[in-house]
Design a protein around this motif. Sequence first.
Motif, PDB file in Angstrom:
ATOM      1  N   ASP A 172       3.615   6.947  -4.104  1.00 47.70           N
ATOM      2  CA  ASP A 172       3.904   6.092  -2.947  1.00 47.70           C
ATOM      3  C   ASP A 172       2.864   6.301  -1.847  1.00 47.70           C
ATOM      4  OD1 ASP A 172       6.117   5.003  -4.151  1.00 47.70           O
ATOM      5  OD2 ASP A 172       7.564   6.321  -3.161  1.00 47.70           O
ATOM      6  N   ILE A 173       2.489   7.552  -1.603  1.00 46.49           N
ATOM      7  CA  ILE A 173       1.520   7.854  -0.557  1.00 46.49           C
ATOM      8  C   ILE A 173       0.150   7.277  -0.904  1.00 46.49           C
ATOM      9  CG2 ILE A 173       0.213   9.727   0.546  1.00 46.49           C
ATOM     10  CD1 ILE A 173       2.776  11.409   0.420  1.00 46.49           C
ATOM     11  N   PHE A 174      -0.291   7.483  -2.146  1.00 47.39           N
ATOM     12  CA  PHE A 174      -1.597   6.973  -2.551  1.00 47.39           C
ATOM     13  C   PHE A 174      -1.626   5.442  -2.529  1.00 47.39           C
ATOM     14  CE2 PHE A 174      -2.482  11.252  -3.830  1.00 47.39           C
ATOM     15  CZ  PHE A 174      -3.865  11.356  -3.885  1.00 47.39           C
ATOM     16  N   ASN A 175      -0.541   4.813  -2.944  1.00 47.55           N
ATOM     17  CA  ASN A 175      -0.477   3.349  -2.892  1.00 47.55           C
ATOM     18  C   ASN A 175      -0.511   2.849  -1.450  1.00 47.55           C
ATOM     19  OD1 ASN A 175      -0.382   3.059  -5.662  1.00 47.55           O
ATOM     20  ND2 ASN A 175       1.842   2.953  -5.761  1.00 47.55           N
ATOM     21  N   GLU A 176       0.137   3.585  -0.575  1.00 45.18           N
ATOM     22  CA  GLU A 176       0.142   3.212   0.842  1.00 45.18           C
ATOM     23  C   GLU A 176      -1.264   3.335   1.431  1.00 45.18           C
ATOM     24  OE1 GLU A 176       2.464   1.831   4.154  1.00 45.18           O
ATOM     25  OE2 GLU A 176       2.908   2.066   2.022  1.00 45.18           O
ATOM     26  N   VAL A 177      -1.962   4.397   1.054  1.00 45.14           N
ATOM     27  CA  VAL A 177      -3.340   4.580   1.521  1.00 45.14           C
ATOM     28  C   VAL A 177      -4.221   3.433   1.031  1.00 45.14           C
ATOM     29  CG1 VAL A 177      -5.397   6.035   1.309  1.00 45.14           C
ATOM     30  CG2 VAL A 177      -3.167   7.090   1.703  1.00 45.14           C
ATOM     31  N   CYS A 178      -4.057   3.054  -0.235  1.00 49.01           N
ATOM     32  CA  CYS A 178      -4.844   1.945  -0.784  1.00 49.01           C
ATOM     33  C   CYS A 178      -4.558   0.640  -0.047  1.00 49.01           C
ATOM     34  CB  CYS A 178      -4.546   1.773  -2.274  1.00 49.01           C
ATOM     35  SG  CYS A 178      -5.284   3.034  -3.328  1.00 49.01           S
ATOM     36  N   LYS A 179      -3.298   0.420   0.286  1.00 47.63           N
ATOM     37  CA  LYS A 179      -2.927  -0.793   1.016  1.00 47.63           C
ATOM     38  C   LYS A 179      -3.618  -0.847   2.371  1.00 47.63           C
ATOM     39  CE  LYS A 179       1.065  -1.123   3.041  1.00 47.63           C
ATOM     40  NZ  LYS A 179       2.534  -1.227   3.267  1.00 47.63           N
ATOM     41  N   HIS A 180      -3.629   0.273   3.083  1.00 48.59           N
ATOM     42  CA  HIS A 180      -4.268   0.303   4.397  1.00 48.59           C
ATOM     43  C   HIS A 180      -5.784   0.158   4.275  1.00 48.59           C
ATOM     44  CE1 HIS A 180      -0.811   1.049   6.963  1.00 48.59           C
ATOM     45  NE2 HIS A 180      -0.377   1.930   6.079  1.00 48.59           N
TER      46      HIS A 180
END
Length: 199
Positions: A172-180
């Motif tokens: 979830d954290i890595f996906n959130e970073v990619c989104k930003h």
Amino acid sequence: MSLSRCFVRGFRICASQYQQSTKADWLNRTQYFNNTVRDLVADVMAKGEVAKTPSLEKRLVKLMEYDTLLRIPLQGHMTMMAYEVLENPKNLNEQNLYKAQVVSCAMELAQSYFLIMDDFEDQSETRHGQPCWHLLPEVKNLILNDACMFRSLVNDILKAHLNDPVYTKMIDIFNEVCKHFVINGSCIGKLQKPKIYIK
């Protein structure tokens, strides 16, 4: 506010300890980190679908050597430092430190993915003092496929070495970073003035 102050105080203490390290210590730490990245990538590729296509396996290893291991793994070192500061000292055992190392390596690979995509988007010419990956003759239009495959290594590494609920949280954290990262790239792209070339 108290948590922030605690973090800053702890980080300063940790940073002061790192400052006492010699250049040789940093080089040894970086070499150890890079070896860990190599081992993790080789392990997940050997056990995954990539192993069925040796040419693709060699290509990803070359990309890792080209875009990840040539620079100082700053994100990886900072991730480990943050973990050592924030974690309860009682939990700083060999098993948990190895898991933190896995996350640090995944973070460094994710950083490479961001840089590869950013260079392609900006049509940059050099990175780390050498031609960008997308400018190499054997890459060109395969840059997007290479980047996506490289990004998948991050998920594979986390899945192979972390258990739930930590694995799910990290994804979830890595996906959130990619989104930003994508949002940031979109905003920068809209703000940049178009380049006008005059012959």
